[in-house]
Design a protein around this motif. Structure first.
Motif, PDB file in Angstrom:
ATOM      1  N   MET A   1      16.205 -13.115  32.240  1.00 52.03           N
ATOM      2  CA  MET A   1      15.454 -14.145  31.291  1.00 52.03           C
ATOM      3  C   MET A   1      15.582 -14.561  30.390  1.00 52.03           C
ATOM      4  N   GLY A   2      14.105 -13.793  30.144  1.00 51.73           N
ATOM      5  CA  GLY A   2      12.859 -13.239  28.967  1.00 51.73           C
ATOM      6  C   GLY A   2      13.279 -12.240  28.212  1.00 51.73           C
TER       7      GLY A   2
ATOM      8  N   LYS B   1      12.023  -3.971  18.226  1.00 56.29           N
ATOM      9  CA  LYS B   1      10.657  -4.155  18.585  1.00 56.29           C
ATOM     10  C   LYS B   1      10.619  -5.988  17.893  1.00 56.29           C
ATOM     11  N   ALA B   2      11.441  -6.549  17.222  1.00 59.40           N
ATOM     12  CA  ALA B   2      11.788  -7.413  16.820  1.00 59.40           C
ATOM     13  C   ALA B   2      11.788  -8.369  17.849  1.00 59.40           C
ATOM     14  N   LEU B   3      13.112  -7.342  19.343  1.00 59.76           N
ATOM     15  CA  LEU B   3      13.615  -8.595  20.203  1.00 59.76           C
ATOM     16  C   LEU B   3      12.789  -8.781  21.116  1.00 59.76           C
ATOM     17  N   LEU B   4      11.661  -7.365  21.553  1.00 63.65           N
ATOM     18  CA  LEU B   4      10.294  -7.177  21.902  1.00 63.65           C
ATOM     19  C   LEU B   4       9.440  -7.975  21.762  1.00 63.65           C
ATOM     20  N   ARG B   5       9.248  -8.497  20.860  1.00 63.39           N
ATOM     21  CA  ARG B   5       8.406  -9.276  20.524  1.00 63.39           C
ATOM     22  C   ARG B   5       8.891 -10.834  21.027  1.00 63.39           C
TER      23      ARG B   5
ATOM     24  N   GLY C   1       9.338 -10.604  24.777  1.00 60.14           N
ATOM     25  CA  GLY C   1       7.772 -10.083  25.545  1.00 60.14           C
ATOM     26  C   GLY C   1       6.840 -11.142  25.720  1.00 60.14           C
ATOM     27  N   SER C   2       7.006 -12.568  25.010  1.00 63.66           N
ATOM     28  CA  SER C   2       6.230 -13.862  25.445  1.00 63.66           C
ATOM     29  C   SER C   2       7.481 -14.468  26.481  1.00 63.66           C
ATOM     30  N   GLY C   3       9.089 -13.786  25.832  1.00 66.64           N
ATOM     31  CA  GLY C   3       9.846 -15.258  26.766  1.00 66.64           C
ATOM     32  C   GLY C   3       9.745 -14.196  28.292  1.00 66.64           C
TER      33      GLY C   3
ATOM     34  N   ASP D   1      10.541 -20.124  19.563  1.00 64.13           N
ATOM     35  CA  ASP D   1       8.820 -20.357  19.679  1.00 64.13           C
ATOM     36  C   ASP D   1       8.821 -19.833  21.412  1.00 64.13           C
ATOM     37  N   THR D   2       8.703 -19.504  21.850  1.00 61.78           N
ATOM     38  CA  THR D   2       8.389 -18.835  23.059  1.00 61.78           C
ATOM     39  C   THR D   2       7.361 -18.941  23.917  1.00 61.78           C
ATOM     40  N   TRP D   3       5.821 -19.235  22.515  1.00 64.93           N
ATOM     41  CA  TRP D   3       5.017 -19.568  23.260  1.00 64.93           C
ATOM     42  C   TRP D   3       4.414 -21.134  23.708  1.00 64.93           C
ATOM     43  N   THR D   4       5.398 -21.937  23.356  1.00 66.68           N
ATOM     44  CA  THR D   4       4.551 -22.920  23.739  1.00 66.68           C
ATOM     45  C   THR D   4       4.807 -23.201  24.835  1.00 66.68           C
ATOM     46  N   PRO D   5       6.244 -23.517  25.592  1.00 59.58           N
ATOM     47  CA  PRO D   5       7.332 -23.057  26.569  1.00 59.58           C
ATOM     48  C   PRO D   5       6.377 -22.464  27.723  1.00 59.58           C
ATOM     49  N   THR D   6       5.689 -20.925  27.307  1.00 53.24           N
ATOM     50  CA  THR D   6       5.347 -20.169  28.395  1.00 53.24           C
ATOM     51  C   THR D   6       3.851 -21.290  28.401  1.00 53.24           C
ATOM     52  N   TRP D   7       2.870 -21.674  27.617  1.00 50.99           N
ATOM     53  CA  TRP D   7       1.827 -21.835  27.616  1.00 50.99           C
ATOM     54  C   TRP D   7       2.141 -22.861  28.842  1.00 50.99           C
ATOM     55  N   LEU D   8       2.935 -23.512  28.398  1.00 46.81           N
ATOM     56  CA  LEU D   8       3.495 -25.222  29.284  1.00 46.81           C
ATOM     57  C   LEU D   8       3.676 -23.963  31.055  1.00 46.81           C
TER      58      LEU D   8
END
Length: 471
Positions: A89-90, A261-265, A268-270, A408-415
């Motif tokens: 899923m990530g 590298k772009a996908l991992l960025r 990674g957070s995903g 915007d993968t970091w917003t749901p990560t922090w949530l």
């Protein structure tokens, strides 16, 4: 009002749209009526997730006919498979966002490059997990709190499921590629093929029908792996054909470090985002395991039934994510926002009906999965409690997935970090252990956490910072 809008509102053309969605089409999702675009994307995605729902309950359904030990085996192994689902899923989050953005920009070659590099990353991840799973299956079950009889019965099931995790990972990942491109009907067909094989093989292998050996719970692992493996072969065939939005050419089958590298960025957070959510289920399972096999089996049955309804709802969430990614790629962020709220409303209607059904019919539904009265009672109570929050889940699923579709993968990560680790697990522990609610306390924690996630997601989505993300 345009002619297209007029036709979409008529029953005849509505059903034509449904048929078109199931057959598949090359519709441009960045223009035209939003409602029609959502239907064309969501119908095959919902049907795809219905098929995934059967994967989620089929092993448990037949395992319950063997006994609570088999159900506990399936649950503990599924909890460990969260590592696979996390990786799948990530990576899917990053690949879907990238593919959707490239398709919105009309860059088909760039979308195909992202697909190839995403698959390469998936295979590498699966190889690592597979080796560790085969070597340490009994130890992993013991760490999860399995009783000796569960370890004895379930270690081969666990070895097969973890060792063959590449088919689980790839079927998730490649279907995410199809969804991001807008080829949702292909992803649907993949799950129909894989699930049909699984439905037929699992009971035959578990109970030794005809000339087949009686393999018990291990037969479910073999049937599931064969089914998903066949689905992956069909996916690869469709990627190689020349009639889809994603067409992979021979010269593209090579490693491209910059694309990876772009996908991992993004991924990674995903991946961390998904791990936070998935790991919380491991924590909840560990809390339930402390109350014995019956409590664990009852909670497992309830969760599988819950997932059976939630997975189709993810179809609408995935449709919203694709609409957001392609709309941003086409320079139309407002269209993406309108699509998200429309999809969320549709999801409320669907999950509201499902939640009401589970609340009213919790007891007969639970008894359909087990004849053990203690297990059935626990399952019914947990099912009813978690269903109280279904309206909140509808919004949470669509909104968090829409952030991902925008990149915007970091917003749901922090949530997820707050709602599941810092909120859900402590509440589950307090309610289950200190207030002596047992599995019901864990179920209340699930309801509270997801409701909190819905409210927080809505507030952040309205701020609109996701519209500025570059992918």
């Amino acid at each position: 009002m345009t002619d297209t809008q007029t036709h979409v509102e008529t029953p005849h053309t509505f059903w034509q749209t449904i048929r078109e969605a199931i057959r598949g089409s090359h519709h441009d999702y960045t223009s035209g009526p939003i409602g029609r675009a959502i239907i064309l994307l969501a119908v095959p995605m919902v049907l795809e997730m219905v098929m995934e729902s059967f994967f989620a309950v089929w092993d448990v359904f037949w395992g319950a006919h063997i006994g609570p030990t088999a159900v506990a085996t399936v649950n503990l192994t599924e909890s460990m498979l969260t590592l696979v689902y996390t990786g799948a899923m990530g990576l899917s989050i990053g690949v879907t966002a990238t593919v959707a953005r490239r398709i919105g920009e009309k860059d088909a070659a760039g979308a195909a490059d992202a697909a190839v590099q995403g698959i390469a990353l998936g295979v590498i991840t699966a190889a690592i997990i597979g080796v560790l799973g085969v070597l340490f299956a009994p130890n992993l079950l013991a760490i999860m709190g399995a009783a000796p009889d569960v370890i004895a019965m379930g270690q081969n099931y666990t070895r097969i499921m973890l060792g063959g995790n590449v088919v689980i990972l790839l079927i998730f990942l490649i279907n995410a590629i199809f969804r991001g491109a807008g080829d949702a009907a292909i992803a649907m067909r993949v799950l129909i093929i894989a699930n049909t094989i699984n439905i037929v093989l699992c009971p035959l292998l578990m109970f030794g029908v005809g000339p087949l050996p009686r393999l018990g719970v291990m037969g479910a692992a073999i049937g599931t792996t064969i089914g998903r493996g066949t689905g992956v072969l069909y996916q690869l065939y469709r990627l190689w054909r020349r009639d889809g939005r994603i067409v992979i050419r021979r010269d593209q089958i090579r490693l491209q470090p910059e694309v990876m590298k772009a996908l991992l960025r993004l991924s990674g957070s995903g991946t961390f985002q998904t791990f936070v959510g998935m790991a919380s289920w491991i924590g909840l399972t560990r809390i339930n395991a402390s109350f014995g096999t019956d409590a664990l089996a009852g909670f497992t049955i309830a969760i599988r039934i819950i997932i059976f309804a939630l997975l189709p709802a993810w179809g609408l969430a995935n449709a919203a994510a694709t609409m957001v990614g392609q709309s941003l790629g086409a320079g139309k962020p407002e269209r993406g926002e309108q699509a998200v709220w429309r999809a969320a409303f549709y999801n409320v209607l669907f999950l509201g009906a499902a939640g009401l059904t589970f609340i009213v019919f919790a007891n007969p539904i639970a008894h359909a999965f087990t004849t053990d009265p203690v297990v059935a009672s626990i399952a019914a109570d947990c099912l009813r409690i978690i269903s109280y929050g279904y309206l909140f889940y509808a919004y949470a699923m669509v909104l968090t997935n829409s952030f991902n579709g925008a990149g915007d993968t970091w917003t749901p990560t922090w949530l997820n970090l707050f709602c599941f680790w810092l909120w859900e697990i402590p509440i589950a522990w307090v309610l289950a252990r200190h207030f002596n609610l047992g599995p019901q306390g864990v179920a209340w924690a699930v309801t509270i956490a997801f409701s909190t996630l819905a409210v927080a997601s809505a507030v952040l989505f309205r701020r609109g910072r996701w519209k500025l993300k570059r992918v």
